[in-house]
Motif scaffolding. Structure first.
Motif, PDB file in Angstrom:
ATOM      1  N   SER A   1     -15.233  12.605 104.185  1.00 63.02           N
ATOM      2  CA  SER A   1     -16.173  12.245 105.193  1.00 63.02           C
ATOM      3  C   SER A   1     -15.541  12.024 106.416  1.00 63.02           C
ATOM      4  CB  SER A   1     -16.436  10.583 104.759  1.00 63.02           C
ATOM      5  OG  SER A   1     -15.557   9.888 104.939  1.00 63.02           O
ATOM      6  N   ARG A   2     -14.224  12.403 106.829  1.00 64.21           N
ATOM      7  CA  ARG A   2     -13.487  12.296 107.931  1.00 64.21           C
ATOM      8  C   ARG A   2     -12.572  13.667 108.161  1.00 64.21           C
ATOM      9  NH1 ARG A   2     -13.025   7.189 111.169  1.00 64.21           N
ATOM     10  NH2 ARG A   2     -10.818   7.114 110.700  1.00 64.21           N
ATOM     11  N   CYS A   3     -13.030  14.735 107.561  1.00 65.13           N
ATOM     12  CA  CYS A   3     -12.596  15.928 107.767  1.00 65.13           C
ATOM     13  C   CYS A   3     -13.313  16.906 108.582  1.00 65.13           C
ATOM     14  CB  CYS A   3     -12.022  16.600 106.239  1.00 65.13           C
ATOM     15  SG  CYS A   3     -10.901  15.637 105.548  1.00 65.13           S
ATOM     16  N   ALA A   4     -12.751  17.931 109.206  1.00 68.78           N
ATOM     17  CA  ALA A   4     -13.615  19.167 109.694  1.00 68.78           C
ATOM     18  C   ALA A   4     -12.740  20.380 109.909  1.00 68.78           C
ATOM     19  CB  ALA A   4     -14.414  18.525 111.008  1.00 68.78           C
ATOM     20  N   GLN A   5     -13.457  21.311 110.219  1.00 65.32           N
ATOM     21  CA  GLN A   5     -12.921  22.801 110.547  1.00 65.32           C
ATOM     22  C   GLN A   5     -13.936  23.222 111.975  1.00 65.32           C
ATOM     23  OE1 GLN A   5     -12.870  25.206 107.208  1.00 65.32           O
ATOM     24  NE2 GLN A   5     -10.867  24.257 106.470  1.00 65.32           N
ATOM     25  N   VAL A   6     -13.261  23.570 112.926  1.00 63.08           N
ATOM     26  CA  VAL A   6     -13.803  24.100 113.830  1.00 63.08           C
ATOM     27  C   VAL A   6     -13.047  25.448 114.294  1.00 63.08           C
ATOM     28  CG1 VAL A   6     -14.067  23.884 116.403  1.00 63.08           C
ATOM     29  CG2 VAL A   6     -14.616  21.965 114.900  1.00 63.08           C
ATOM     30  N   SER A   7     -13.771  26.623 114.668  1.00 63.82           N
ATOM     31  CA  SER A   7     -13.252  27.814 115.318  1.00 63.82           C
ATOM     32  C   SER A   7     -14.163  28.002 116.602  1.00 63.82           C
ATOM     33  CB  SER A   7     -13.607  28.899 114.420  1.00 63.82           C
ATOM     34  OG  SER A   7     -12.859  28.647 112.939  1.00 63.82           O
TER      35      SER A   7
ATOM     36  N   VAL B   1      -9.074  25.050 114.333  1.00 59.04           N
ATOM     37  CA  VAL B   1      -8.517  23.645 113.836  1.00 59.04           C
ATOM     38  C   VAL B   1      -9.160  23.163 112.498  1.00 59.04           C
ATOM     39  CG1 VAL B   1      -8.490  21.286 114.828  1.00 59.04           C
ATOM     40  CG2 VAL B   1      -8.748  22.959 116.240  1.00 59.04           C
ATOM     41  N   SER B   2      -8.224  22.566 111.834  1.00 65.83           N
ATOM     42  CA  SER B   2      -8.637  21.699 110.510  1.00 65.83           C
ATOM     43  C   SER B   2      -8.065  20.414 110.718  1.00 65.83           C
ATOM     44  CB  SER B   2      -7.825  22.237 109.285  1.00 65.83           C
ATOM     45  OG  SER B   2      -8.515  23.650 109.006  1.00 65.83           O
ATOM     46  N   ILE B   3      -8.831  19.314 110.673  1.00 68.14           N
ATOM     47  CA  ILE B   3      -8.346  17.864 110.922  1.00 68.14           C
ATOM     48  C   ILE B   3      -8.907  16.974 109.942  1.00 68.14           C
ATOM     49  CG2 ILE B   3     -10.364  17.217 112.350  1.00 68.14           C
ATOM     50  CD1 ILE B   3      -8.316  15.969 114.248  1.00 68.14           C
ATOM     51  N   ASP B   4      -7.934  16.253 109.563  1.00 65.63           N
ATOM     52  CA  ASP B   4      -8.274  15.168 108.715  1.00 65.63           C
ATOM     53  C   ASP B   4      -7.978  13.925 109.396  1.00 65.63           C
ATOM     54  OD1 ASP B   4      -8.440  12.900 106.728  1.00 65.63           O
ATOM     55  OD2 ASP B   4      -7.434  14.095 105.215  1.00 65.63           O
ATOM     56  N   LEU B   5      -8.831  12.768 109.755  1.00 69.44           N
ATOM     57  CA  LEU B   5      -8.561  11.639 110.738  1.00 69.44           C
ATOM     58  C   LEU B   5      -7.965  10.636 110.022  1.00 69.44           C
ATOM     59  CD1 LEU B   5     -12.028  11.128 112.589  1.00 69.44           C
ATOM     60  CD2 LEU B   5      -9.915  12.625 113.529  1.00 69.44           C
ATOM     61  N   ASP B   6      -7.888  10.842 108.650  1.00 68.27           N
ATOM     62  CA  ASP B   6      -7.050   9.759 107.759  1.00 68.27           C
ATOM     63  C   ASP B   6      -5.740  10.300 107.228  1.00 68.27           C
ATOM     64  OD1 ASP B   6      -9.298   7.761 108.041  1.00 68.27           O
ATOM     65  OD2 ASP B   6     -10.292   9.125 106.835  1.00 68.27           O
ATOM     66  N   GLY B   7      -5.481  11.505 107.893  1.00 64.81           N
ATOM     67  CA  GLY B   7      -4.099  11.931 107.388  1.00 64.81           C
ATOM     68  C   GLY B   7      -3.956  12.475 105.814  1.00 64.81           C
ATOM     69  N   GLU B   8      -4.928  12.650 105.499  1.00 70.06           N
ATOM     70  CA  GLU B   8      -4.533  12.771 103.928  1.00 70.06           C
ATOM     71  C   GLU B   8      -4.784  14.422 103.642  1.00 70.06           C
ATOM     72  OE1 GLU B   8      -7.637  10.644 102.002  1.00 70.06           O
ATOM     73  OE2 GLU B   8      -6.702   8.635 102.507  1.00 70.06           O
ATOM     74  N   MET B   9      -4.893  15.452 104.496  1.00 62.31           N
ATOM     75  CA  MET B   9      -4.944  16.753 104.484  1.00 62.31           C
ATOM     76  C   MET B   9      -3.497  17.233 104.021  1.00 62.31           C
ATOM     77  SD  MET B   9      -6.180  19.465 107.232  1.00 62.31           S
ATOM     78  CE  MET B   9      -4.913  19.252 108.277  1.00 62.31           C
TER      79      MET B   9
ATOM     80  N   MET C   1     -16.678  32.413 128.748  1.00 64.85           N
ATOM     81  CA  MET C   1     -17.716  32.107 127.961  1.00 64.85           C
ATOM     82  C   MET C   1     -17.450  32.021 126.513  1.00 64.85           C
ATOM     83  SD  MET C   1     -21.397  34.248 127.709  1.00 64.85           S
ATOM     84  CE  MET C   1     -21.667  34.274 129.515  1.00 64.85           C
ATOM     85  N   ASP C   2     -17.753  31.051 126.087  1.00 72.43           N
ATOM     86  CA  ASP C   2     -17.734  31.085 124.587  1.00 72.43           C
ATOM     87  C   ASP C   2     -18.607  31.995 123.636  1.00 72.43           C
ATOM     88  OD1 ASP C   2     -16.849  29.997 121.976  1.00 72.43           O
ATOM     89  OD2 ASP C   2     -17.441  27.772 122.365  1.00 72.43           O
ATOM     90  N   LYS C   3     -18.254  32.682 123.083  1.00 75.23           N
ATOM     91  CA  LYS C   3     -19.084  33.822 122.467  1.00 75.23           C
ATOM     92  C   LYS C   3     -19.443  32.962 121.069  1.00 75.23           C
ATOM     93  CE  LYS C   3     -16.671  37.927 123.766  1.00 75.23           C
ATOM     94  NZ  LYS C   3     -15.671  39.161 123.508  1.00 75.23           N
ATOM     95  N   ARG C   4     -18.732  32.443 120.334  1.00 79.77           N
ATOM     96  CA  ARG C   4     -19.091  32.078 118.641  1.00 79.77           C
ATOM     97  C   ARG C   4     -18.603  30.834 118.667  1.00 79.77           C
ATOM     98  NH1 ARG C   4     -17.453  35.634 114.350  1.00 79.77           N
ATOM     99  NH2 ARG C   4     -15.630  35.789 115.676  1.00 79.77           N
ATOM    100  N   PRO C   5     -18.820  29.626 119.528  1.00 77.67           N
ATOM    101  CA  PRO C   5     -18.125  28.311 118.930  1.00 77.67           C
ATOM    102  C   PRO C   5     -18.915  27.935 117.713  1.00 77.67           C
ATOM    103  CG  PRO C   5     -19.974  28.088 120.359  1.00 77.67           C
ATOM    104  CD  PRO C   5     -19.596  29.612 120.431  1.00 77.67           C
ATOM    105  N   GLY C   6     -18.060  27.616 116.916  1.00 77.41           N
ATOM    106  CA  GLY C   6     -18.602  27.545 115.584  1.00 77.41           C
ATOM    107  C   GLY C   6     -17.575  26.473 114.414  1.00 77.41           C
ATOM    108  N   GLY C   7     -18.024  26.136 113.456  1.00 77.59           N
ATOM    109  CA  GLY C   7     -17.352  25.291 112.673  1.00 77.59           C
ATOM    110  C   GLY C   7     -18.192  24.871 111.554  1.00 77.59           C
ATOM    111  N   ALA C   8     -17.473  23.922 110.867  1.00 74.07           N
ATOM    112  CA  ALA C   8     -18.296  23.354 109.410  1.00 74.07           C
ATOM    113  C   ALA C   8     -17.447  22.037 109.156  1.00 74.07           C
ATOM    114  CB  ALA C   8     -18.479  24.312 108.525  1.00 74.07           C
ATOM    115  N   THR C   9     -18.259  21.385 108.793  1.00 79.34           N
ATOM    116  CA  THR C   9     -17.594  20.019 108.002  1.00 79.34           C
ATOM    117  C   THR C   9     -17.170  20.394 106.577  1.00 79.34           C
ATOM    118  OG1 THR C   9     -18.997  18.669 109.399  1.00 79.34           O
ATOM    119  CG2 THR C   9     -17.884  17.790 107.420  1.00 79.34           C
ATOM    120  N   VAL C  10     -15.921  19.916 106.420  1.00 76.86           N
ATOM    121  CA  VAL C  10     -15.391  20.204 104.995  1.00 76.86           C
ATOM    122  C   VAL C  10     -15.324  19.048 103.980  1.00 76.86           C
ATOM    123  CG1 VAL C  10     -14.000  21.954 105.955  1.00 76.86           C
ATOM    124  CG2 VAL C  10     -13.054  19.825 105.784  1.00 76.86           C
ATOM    125  N   ALA C  11     -15.074  19.271 103.045  1.00 78.07           N
ATOM    126  CA  ALA C  11     -15.215  18.318 101.898  1.00 78.07           C
ATOM    127  C   ALA C  11     -14.382  16.878 102.429  1.00 78.07           C
ATOM    128  CB  ALA C  11     -14.687  18.322 100.658  1.00 78.07           C
TER     129      ALA C  11
END
Length: 213
Positions: free
Chosen positions: A13-19, A29-37, A1-11
């Motif tokens: 338009s194509r970046c995100a963080q998820v816990s 996870v921290s991801i940048d779909l455009d590879g600029e992170m 069971m997922d207790k605290r699926p969370g996350g927030a969009t970071v600065a």
């Protein structure tokens, strides 16, 4: 069971963080779909640690050929087996992709397909950023595991990733005799298909007759 699926969009338009935190795993996870992170200090923008060496190699391969910047850490109950680690990593990574795309998912190509060889192995992947999670595939793996990764968990990862990202994925290995090669070719084909499907298209245009994805 997922207790605290969370996350927030970071600065960006194509970046995100998820816990994703459960009683079995902890995934960030921290991801940048455009590879600029770029992490502090200018290190390589792909860093993956799951406790499963071959799985780390495949996730690195996926991010590299998809053109992503990615930092992913999973701490799972490997004393049990690799199931929860692989499954929850797929769900969290997929959720990060969906979050980075945003609600409307406008301005992307949407569809992508690719073939990728690795020596004698040849794989095909087709992706649709549809909002309808579905995975189908035939990998025909013969070994029980490659390194510490159970071969049965490879299609399970693709299914979990598709579920988290809201993608329709078809991944098939057409030929090959070495399971390491078959798996790696499948990950590379998927990466290249996603690189096309997630690429920026006409700004603001939603590539669907429904007007939404």
């Amino acid at each position: 069971m997922d207790k605290r699926p969370g996350g927030a969009t970071v600065a960006g338009s194509r970046c995100a963080q998820v816990s994703r935190e459960t009683a079995e795993t902890s995934v960030t996870v921290s991801i940048d779909l455009d590879g600029e992170m770029q992490p502090a200090g200018g290190e390589n923008p792909i860093r993956v640690t799951t406790g499963i060496g071959f799985f780390d190699h495949m996730l690195y391969t996926l991010a590299f050929h998809a053109g992503w910047g990615l930092e992913l850490v999973c701490r799972g109950d490997m004393e049990v087996d690799d199931h929860h680690t692989v499954e929850d990593t797929g769900l969290a990574l997929g959720s990060a992709v969906a979050r980075a795309l945003g609600e409307g998912r406008g301005g992307i190509v949407r569809f992508g397909h690719s073939f990728a060889p690795l020596d004698e192995a040849l794989a095909r992947a087709v992706a649709d950023v549809s909002g309808r999670p579905f995975f189908a595939g035939e990998l025909s793996l013969r070994r029980e595991r490659v390194g510490a990764l159970s071969c049965e968990m490879v299609p399970h990862f693709f299914r979990s990733f598709a579920q988290g990202a809201g993608l329709t994925l078809h991944v098939d290995v057409i030929r090959g005799s070495n399971d390491h090669h078959r798996i790696e070719a499948a990950f590379k084909a998927l990466a290249l298909a996603l690189r096309t499907a997630l690429a920026r298209g006409e700004p603001g245009r939603v590539p669907s007759t429904k007007g939404v994805l």
